[in-house]
Design a protein around this motif. Structure first.
Motif, short mmCIF file in Angstrom:
data_model
loop_
_atom_site.label_atom_id
_atom_site.label_comp_id
_atom_site.label_asym_id
_atom_site.label_seq_id
_atom_site.Cartn_x
_atom_site.Cartn_y
_atom_site.Cartn_z
N GLN A 1 0.84 -1.20 0.00
CA GLN A 1 0.00 0.00 0.00
C GLN A 1 0.88 1.25 0.00
O GLN A 1 1.98 1.26 0.55
N ILE A 2 0.36 2.31 -0.66
CA ILE A 2 1.03 3.62 -0.64
C ILE A 2 0.06 4.63 -0.03
O ILE A 2 -1.08 4.75 -0.48
N VAL A 3 0.51 5.32 1.01
CA VAL A 3 -0.34 6.34 1.65
C VAL A 3 0.38 7.69 1.60
O VAL A 3 1.54 7.80 2.00
N TRP A 4 -0.33 8.67 1.09
CA TRP A 4 0.17 10.05 1.10
C TRP A 4 -0.08 10.56 2.51
O TRP A 4 -1.17 10.99 2.85
N ARG A 5 0.95 10.52 3.35
CA ARG A 5 0.76 10.75 4.78
C ARG A 5 0.69 12.24 5.15
O ARG A 5 -0.15 12.66 5.94
N TYR A 6 1.64 13.02 4.62
CA TYR A 6 1.73 14.43 5.01
C TYR A 6 1.98 15.32 3.80
O TYR A 6 2.65 14.92 2.85
N LYS A 7 1.46 16.53 3.90
CA LYS A 7 1.69 17.56 2.89
C LYS A 7 2.29 18.75 3.61
O LYS A 7 1.60 19.44 4.38
N LEU A 8 3.59 18.96 3.42
CA LEU A 8 4.28 20.08 4.06
C LEU A 8 4.24 21.27 3.09
O LEU A 8 4.90 21.25 2.04
N ALA A 9 3.42 22.25 3.39
CA ALA A 9 3.16 23.36 2.49
C ALA A 9 3.00 24.65 3.31
O ALA A 9 2.84 24.59 4.53
N PRO A 10 3.04 25.82 2.65
CA PRO A 10 2.88 27.08 3.40
C PRO A 10 1.63 27.09 4.28
O PRO A 10 1.67 27.56 5.41
N GLU A 11 0.53 26.51 3.77
CA GLU A 11 -0.73 26.57 4.53
C GLU A 11 -0.80 25.52 5.65
O GLU A 11 -1.66 25.61 6.53
N THR A 12 0.11 24.52 5.64
CA THR A 12 0.04 23.49 6.70
C THR A 12 1.14 23.65 7.76
O THR A 12 0.93 23.29 8.91
N ILE A 13 2.30 24.15 7.35
CA ILE A 13 3.37 24.29 8.37
C ILE A 13 3.94 25.71 8.44
O ILE A 13 4.96 25.95 9.09
N ASN A 14 3.29 26.63 7.73
CA ASN A 14 3.63 28.05 7.85
C ASN A 14 5.08 28.36 7.47
O ASN A 14 5.73 29.21 8.09
N LEU A 15 5.61 27.64 6.46
CA LEU A 15 6.93 27.97 5.90
C LEU A 15 6.71 28.38 4.44
O LEU A 15 5.92 27.75 3.73
N ALA A 16 7.44 29.39 4.01
CA ALA A 16 7.25 29.91 2.65
C ALA A 16 7.74 28.92 1.60
O ALA A 16 8.75 28.22 1.79
N ALA A 17 7.02 28.86 0.47
CA ALA A 17 7.45 28.08 -0.68
C ALA A 17 8.65 28.76 -1.32
O ALA A 17 8.85 29.97 -1.19
N LYS A 18 9.47 27.96 -2.01
CA LYS A 18 10.61 28.50 -2.73
C LYS A 18 10.64 27.86 -4.12
O LYS A 18 10.10 26.76 -4.30
N PRO A 19 11.28 28.49 -5.10
CA PRO A 19 11.39 27.85 -6.41
C PRO A 19 12.00 26.46 -6.29
O PRO A 19 13.03 26.29 -5.63
N GLY A 20 11.36 25.47 -6.87
CA GLY A 20 11.84 24.08 -6.78
C GLY A 20 11.30 23.34 -5.58
O GLY A 20 11.28 22.11 -5.56
N VAL A 21 10.84 24.06 -4.54
CA VAL A 21 10.27 23.40 -3.36
C VAL A 21 8.98 24.14 -2.97
O VAL A 21 8.92 24.81 -1.93
N PRO A 22 7.92 24.02 -3.81
CA PRO A 22 6.65 24.66 -3.46
C PRO A 22 5.96 23.94 -2.31
O PRO A 22 5.24 24.55 -1.52
N GLU A 23 6.17 22.61 -2.22
CA GLU A 23 5.65 21.76 -1.14
C GLU A 23 6.60 20.58 -0.99
O GLU A 23 7.41 20.30 -1.88
N ILE A 24 6.50 19.87 0.13
CA ILE A 24 7.21 18.59 0.32
C ILE A 24 6.17 17.56 0.71
O ILE A 24 5.36 17.81 1.63
N GLN A 25 6.16 16.43 0.04
CA GLN A 25 5.20 15.36 0.36
C GLN A 25 5.91 14.24 1.13
O GLN A 25 7.09 13.97 0.87
N VAL A 26 5.18 13.62 2.04
CA VAL A 26 5.70 12.45 2.76
C VAL A 26 4.80 11.26 2.42
O VAL A 26 3.60 11.29 2.71
#
Length: 228
Positions: A46-71
């Motif tokens: 099984q594959i589970v998209w566990r976490y979405k690390l994004a400006p709206e979820t962890i309050n860190l600004a996006a940067k070019p190449g790293v708009p979000e990080i998925q776990v």
């Protein structure tokens, strides 16, 4: 070369996503061949998209190449996972991904963190390239998780998450892309060393042994240089 401890992070509750990803959707999207589909079927439970690390979820600004990080959490059917499976998933998702791969169930379950350095190509920002995959050792799935490292933005966070997996320490002021390139060169060189050691062990002729030993010493010196 060994990775740093503490690669299992306590991701923030507000970043939880918890969506199961159908395997067939991933390999269809990537145009996977029969061999790759078979690897998904044989190795992945099984594959589970566990976490979405994004400006709206962890309050860190996006940067070019790293708009979000998925776990992504991957439950295995087998003791190992072919990196081509991870590459297929990375090809289907246009964001950097940290994989938590688990084998076994219950008290016996073990988890390993795996990731490539993933970035948009310079020629085409909608195409992404991946480095080699770097991985932690296997840890008990119930091991205590460490807090996320402090970072000013998502690019800084991504860099620190990768540093926990890359088996070589960065040199002073060394950019991440240079560290990755040096580590990949060291991994290639380590394979050459192993191959040459195997040739040396098999060789019977004395003169040829001397010759191979000389090559081996040179390769080991180059590996040492890359690893420092």
């Amino acid at each position: 070369m060994s990775s740093l401890p503490g690669a299992l992070f306590a991701y923030p509750k507000q970043a939880e996503f918890g969506r199961v990803l159908p395997k067939n959707k991933i390999y269809e999207h990537s145009g996977a061949n029969t061999r790759l589909k078979d690897l998904f079927v044989e190795q992945v439970e099984q594959i589970v998209w566990r976490y979405k690390l994004a400006p709206e979820t962890i309050n860190l600004a996006a940067k070019p190449g790293v708009p979000e990080i998925q776990v992504f959490a991957i439950q295995l059917k087998t003791p190992e996972l072919h990196h081509d499976v991870l590459l297929c998933i990375d090809g289907a998702v246009q964001f950097p991904i940290i994989f938590e791969v688990t084998q076994g169930q219950g008290a016996e379950a073990k988890t390993q963190v795996v990731a490539a350095y993933k970035r948009p190509t310079e020629a085409d920002a909608i195409k992404w390239v991946c480095s080699e995959y770097f991985e932690s050792g296997w840890m008990p799935a119930t091991a205590e998780r460490v807090p996320l490292p402090l970072a000013l933005d998502l690019a800084g966070l991504y860099e620190q998450l990768l540093h926990r997996l890359v088996p070589i320490a960065p040199r002073t002021q060394e950019p991440l892309c240079d560290l990755i390139a040096r580590t990949e060169a060291a991994m290639t060189k380590a394979k050459e060393v192993a191959k040459t050691e195997a040739s040396l062990a098999k060789e019977k002729q004395f003169n040829r042994k001397v010759e191979i030993n000389s090559i081996l010493r040179q390769l080991k010196a180059e590996l040492e240089q890359l690893s420092r």
